[in-house]
Motif scaffolding. Structure first.
Motif, PDB file in Angstrom:
ATOM      1  N   VAL A 173       0.860  -1.183   0.000  1.00  0.00           N
ATOM      2  CA  VAL A 173       0.000   0.000   0.000  1.00  0.00           C
ATOM      3  C   VAL A 173       0.896   1.231   0.000  1.00  0.00           C
ATOM      4  O   VAL A 173       1.868   1.276   0.755  1.00  0.00           O
ATOM      5  N   THR A 174       0.583   2.193  -0.847  1.00  0.00           N
ATOM      6  CA  THR A 174       1.324   3.457  -0.796  1.00  0.00           C
ATOM      7  C   THR A 174       0.431   4.529  -0.190  1.00  0.00           C
ATOM      8  O   THR A 174      -0.708   4.724  -0.629  1.00  0.00           O
TER       9      THR A 174
ATOM     10  N   LYS B  62      -2.809   6.166  -1.410  1.00  0.00           N
ATOM     11  CA  LYS B  62      -2.561   6.796  -2.691  1.00  0.00           C
ATOM     12  C   LYS B  62      -2.557   5.768  -3.815  1.00  0.00           C
ATOM     13  O   LYS B  62      -2.923   6.054  -4.950  1.00  0.00           O
ATOM     14  N   SER B  63      -2.133   4.570  -3.465  1.00  0.00           N
ATOM     15  CA  SER B  63      -2.042   3.518  -4.483  1.00  0.00           C
ATOM     16  C   SER B  63      -2.098   2.164  -3.782  1.00  0.00           C
ATOM     17  O   SER B  63      -1.633   2.010  -2.652  1.00  0.00           O
ATOM     18  N   GLY B  64      -2.712   1.201  -4.446  1.00  0.00           N
ATOM     19  CA  GLY B  64      -2.834  -0.131  -3.851  1.00  0.00           C
ATOM     20  C   GLY B  64      -4.146  -0.273  -3.113  1.00  0.00           C
ATOM     21  O   GLY B  64      -5.011   0.612  -3.215  1.00  0.00           O
TER      22      GLY B  64
ATOM     23  N   ILE C 184       4.087  -1.049   3.703  1.00  0.00           N
ATOM     24  CA  ILE C 184       3.517   0.286   3.513  1.00  0.00           C
ATOM     25  C   ILE C 184       4.620   1.219   3.021  1.00  0.00           C
ATOM     26  O   ILE C 184       5.717   1.240   3.569  1.00  0.00           O
ATOM     27  N   MET C 185       4.304   1.938   1.943  1.00  0.00           N
ATOM     28  CA  MET C 185       5.265   2.899   1.390  1.00  0.00           C
ATOM     29  C   MET C 185       4.655   4.297   1.521  1.00  0.00           C
ATOM     30  O   MET C 185       3.438   4.455   1.566  1.00  0.00           O
ATOM     31  N   GLU C 186       5.500   5.286   1.533  1.00  0.00           N
ATOM     32  CA  GLU C 186       5.019   6.658   1.456  1.00  0.00           C
ATOM     33  C   GLU C 186       5.575   7.326   0.218  1.00  0.00           C
ATOM     34  O   GLU C 186       6.770   7.162  -0.073  1.00  0.00           O
ATOM     35  N   ALA C 187       4.717   8.031  -0.506  1.00  0.00           N
ATOM     36  CA  ALA C 187       5.222   8.692  -1.714  1.00  0.00           C
ATOM     37  C   ALA C 187       4.476   9.993  -1.906  1.00  0.00           C
ATOM     38  O   ALA C 187       3.404  10.206  -1.321  1.00  0.00           O
TER      39      ALA C 187
END
Lengths: 553, 553
Positions: A469-470, A479-481, A550-553
């Motif tokens: 998940v982003t 934001k994405s996923g 979990i990613m942050e962008a």
């Protein structure tokens, strides 16, 4: 200090198991190490190549170590030396064959600075306070030795791996006179091989295999292919002799077989007349009935020669109905299925296969109960330590000693790490040192521990499901996923509905987190994991490893 | 059509393996299925719970199927019925015990609409064109049957699993007269159990176990704990009889043991006097010497009763030095190590353990070579089909038949899927139908195939390394990551440097892709995988599964 007046015998491996034999003998400021072997991994040690003993005790006392003494050249007695020698440089005593095999290993491991000290049975050496003697033994490798140590509190005898073979192939009989002489003079403690303590009677002589081999050679009209342990040089010698008798050339297959044949010919342990040994790629110059192939793979190891032939993926050798295949080994427990499959596949290709259930194609290298009794009666020690065996074998060996009159309290049944402590009159188990399995995986030694193995076990059962998940860097909103990737869980193409359902579950979790202002990644991950776990068990009955990222962008 | 005049026998399982026995008998428009069993997974079938036969052939001919006939109630003969019955509803014939065990399974699988037709040895039924008779056999479960089929081309005899036990515990001797009578009248083909075709001599009678049991009971002063196959009701009966003789109460442990005891008592196969059977939680009301515990776990299965006791995690039973433990079973190949460990751990807890190496605690349920010869001589078939065994056992059984005078060309050595085709005078293998292993994993049947298994194998060896990169939706440039997550590869805390190096490699790849305007995700992933693979092999010697995941945000 009182401890200085006591002899301490500490097995770091080999008790309660067959493998990684290594025993410390310590008196005051001196330590001698007997054998330094490896073990092959159990089925549940996933991905592990080798297991070596935890050597902490030795390394903590490194300044005391005077020598390593080897009983013989089998991997479970020499295979950890290259790991020990990385830490301590200490002279290594053994017969020439054992040292020859050691040296190959050390070179493979790029060790350069080592001191190999060849001895012969009958020799005596001095190492610190210990006088150490080598006794001719007999086993499934030439020049196996028993050992005695003269210590300030008395004489200790260790049989090494042995059987009492009345007709050894190399003519070197086990020196029962020496064992008798030691026994007569008085032995404080005997450590003896327990591998076959469950087996009644007397183990067959290596020579018995000769008769079977000769008979098979006499009737074979095509090629003969014999698989056996590479290290069983005596059996290779017998095969070579009979091949010569019947006018067959010998081809050697498999890296370890080639190694052992070269080393043992160099050192004079294996004698094959000039011109009999030929290269694999010259085989076609001869008729089938002129060929003997010696190969690895007697344990059904998937990459070894015989298995490749059975599976029809050997580079040069294609099994045909005219072939006679001799599987001259017994499957080690755990290998029975793969050996069975190898034999089945060879039979399917039409070959004539002679294997364990037939009589006389293999004999064990370890003493059965009658021989064990003889050894106990010869040495008649005050204290008895059954070694080299799983617990039930040690136990049976101990019971045998008790039957022969050794007092129960003098039979010391220990485990790896047990500290056996002796004075001139007393012996007991007193304390325990750190021991364990150190895993070798690829180039790593000890970097794979229980957590990694546990993960591999879970991955092996139900695979892995990755959730990515982003989140937006500022708003922390999705934001994405979520994107899902699985491996080893379900066949991806057939599981769109399942994955779609999983995605909805995750979206639900993410939505709830947003609504409730939960921004801790740990909490979000836990909630994803719980929701998915429940959903997947319900739908599939499986528990893949779930990895939320979990990613942050 | 010519085919209609031929009898076709098609094994869908059980040839070239021990397990999932299932054989199709087909003539014209009629099919009868003999047994419908499951197999337990091989070591390399990671995460698989059960294996059932590929039933495609049956399902494609579903309108022809008239009946399923069961020889006996072992899992490898009945365990796939619930999967077959989901597809076709067809009457099932078997003895009451077999059907009792079937019914439990069907209910567990929530099947409701089934037709169980109890028969007794000696009965004859009609199924399509076939007349099918049941012959009293003897095996390690009561009321095992041999089968004969009268077909338009002649009589076929199938031994089922059998031995020739002169003194069966339930007094029901194998009906050798019936086999003789059939043989005398003329048998076209015999299908016979090959499990022990490698074993010389005669298999022991179940009654022999009685003597050993009696002796152990007579000397035991503490509890007796006996582990055996739950389905071996005769052995349970013997244990119960001897327990009564020595005044012991019986406690039953383990789900399958409780099941079988209940079913076989209900059906009159197991007789235990009133008041002898007690609940586990009432044990404490009795002295140790008044207790016999019957438990599962004789194969070292990690979750079964005996293993839990050995590992000290059984709910109620703690092993003490006074306990006598009888392991009344032989380890199936593949289980030898886990059984050995269980015994070792029980011994470590001080118990007295009687196990396979001892004489008389277990006998096989399958005929050895002398009995196989007798069966062949009684039935003296025109054609012989060795069945129920791995390939080498079938082969040995075939060779035995040849020695007894059956012409080599009449010995038909087939495999699963072979179509054995018979007329009144001829018999041969003609063609092959689709067969195979269908994996049951959790709730899934057949959704785990070779790709999933291969992934699990790779995951089990070196774990997984996940690489996540987020690209900008518009610019396609790296926006976040690469982030690395690994499981089962290295211990994460000790591998910061390794992971840092890996990250640099990936950044390098991503940079190159940007510079060279490579935007295909597939290409980027391939390049990440290649770069990492090379780096990790160099640094660790391992090949984890590398999973690059690209996100856009």
């Amino acid at each position: 200090m009182e401890q200085k007046n006591k002899l301490r015998i500490i097995p770091l491996g080999g008790l309660g198991e067959i493998g990684k034999n290594m025993t410390v003998f310590e008196y005051g400021e001196d330590i001698v190490i007997l054998d330094c072997g490896l073990a092959f991994p159990d089925d549940d040690m996933l991905g592990i190549d080798l297991v070596i003993p935890d050597m902490t005790y030795v390394l903590e006392n490194r300044e005391k170590v005077r020598a390593v003494v080897l009983t013989h050249g089998h991997e479970d007695h020499i295979g950890s030396l290259s790991y020990l020698l990385r830490e301590i440089n200490v002279p290594i005593y053994g017969t020439r064959l054992a040292l020859g095999l050691v040296e190959t290993r050390l070179k493979e491991n790029r060790l350069e600075n080592y001191h190999l000290m060849p001895i012969e049975a009958g020799d005596e050496i001095k190492a610190g306070i210990f006088d150490i003697g080598f006794i001719q033994g007999s086993h499934s490798i030439p020049d196996a030795c028993g050992i005695y140590l003269k210590t300030p509190v008395g004489t200790i005898v260790h049989t090494g791996d042995f059987k009492i073979d009345p007709t050894p192939v190399d003519g070197k009989r086990i020196d029962i006179h020496k064992f008798a002489q030691l026994g007569k003079a008085g032995v404080l403690a005997l450590l003896a091989d327990s591998t076959n303590a469950e087996r009644e009677g007397h183990t067959g002589s290596e020579l018995e295999v000769s008769n079977t081999l000769d008979q098979e050679f006499s009737i074979a009209r095509g090629r003969i292919i014999m698989a056996t342990f590479a290290s069983n040089v005596s059996r290779l010698q017998q095969a070579a002799n009979i091949a010569c008798k019947y006018g067959r050339k010998i081809v050697v297959c498999g890296r370890s077989m080639v190694n052992v044949v070269n080393i043992s010919m160099d050192l004079g342990y294996l004698t094959i007349p000039e011109g009999v040994l030929i290269e694999e790629d010259l085989m076609h110059n001869y008729e089938d009935k002129q060929i003997l192939i010696l190969t690895t793979g007697s344990q059904g190891e998937p990459m070894a020669g015989l298995s490749r032939m059975a599976n029809r993926n050997h580079r040069r050798i294609t099994i045909t109905p005219g072939d006679t295949i001799l599987v001259a080994a017994t499957p080690i427990p755990g290998n029975a299925r793969s050996v069975g499959k190898t034999i089945d596949n060879l039979l399917r290709l039409g070959a004539h296969v002679v294997y364990e259930k037939e009589s006389g194609i293999h004999v064990s290298g370890h003493a059965s109960r009658d021989e064990l009794q003889l050894m106990l009666n010869l040495v008649r020690p005050k204290f008895f330590l059954p070694v080299h065996g799983e617990y039930r074998m040690l136990k049976k060996h101990g019971e045998l000693a008790e039957k022969l009159g050794i007092p129960k309290e003098n039979i010391l049944l220990g485990e790896n790490g047990s500290v056996f402590e002796f004075t001139e009159d007393t012996g007991c188990i007193n304390g325990k040192v750190k021991v364990g399995n150190i895993f070798v995986d690829g180039l790593g030694v000890g970097d794979v521990g229980n957590i990694v193995i546990r993960d591999r076990q879970q991955l092996s059962q139900d695979g892995v499901l990755i959730v990515v998940v982003t989140l937006d860097k500022e708003s922390k909103l999705v934001k994405s996923g979520p994107d899902l990737v699985s491996r080893g869980f379900v066949y991806v193409r057939d599981s769109e509905a399942l994955m779609h359902g999983a995605q909805l579950k995750i979206k639900n979790v993410l939505h709830n987190c947003e609504v409730n202002h939960i921004s801790s990644w740990t909490t979000i991950k836990v909630q994803i994991r719980e929701a998915l776990n429940q959903y997947l068990i319900e739908k599939t009955g499986r528990r893949p490893m779930i990895l939320p990222i979990i990613m942050e962008a």
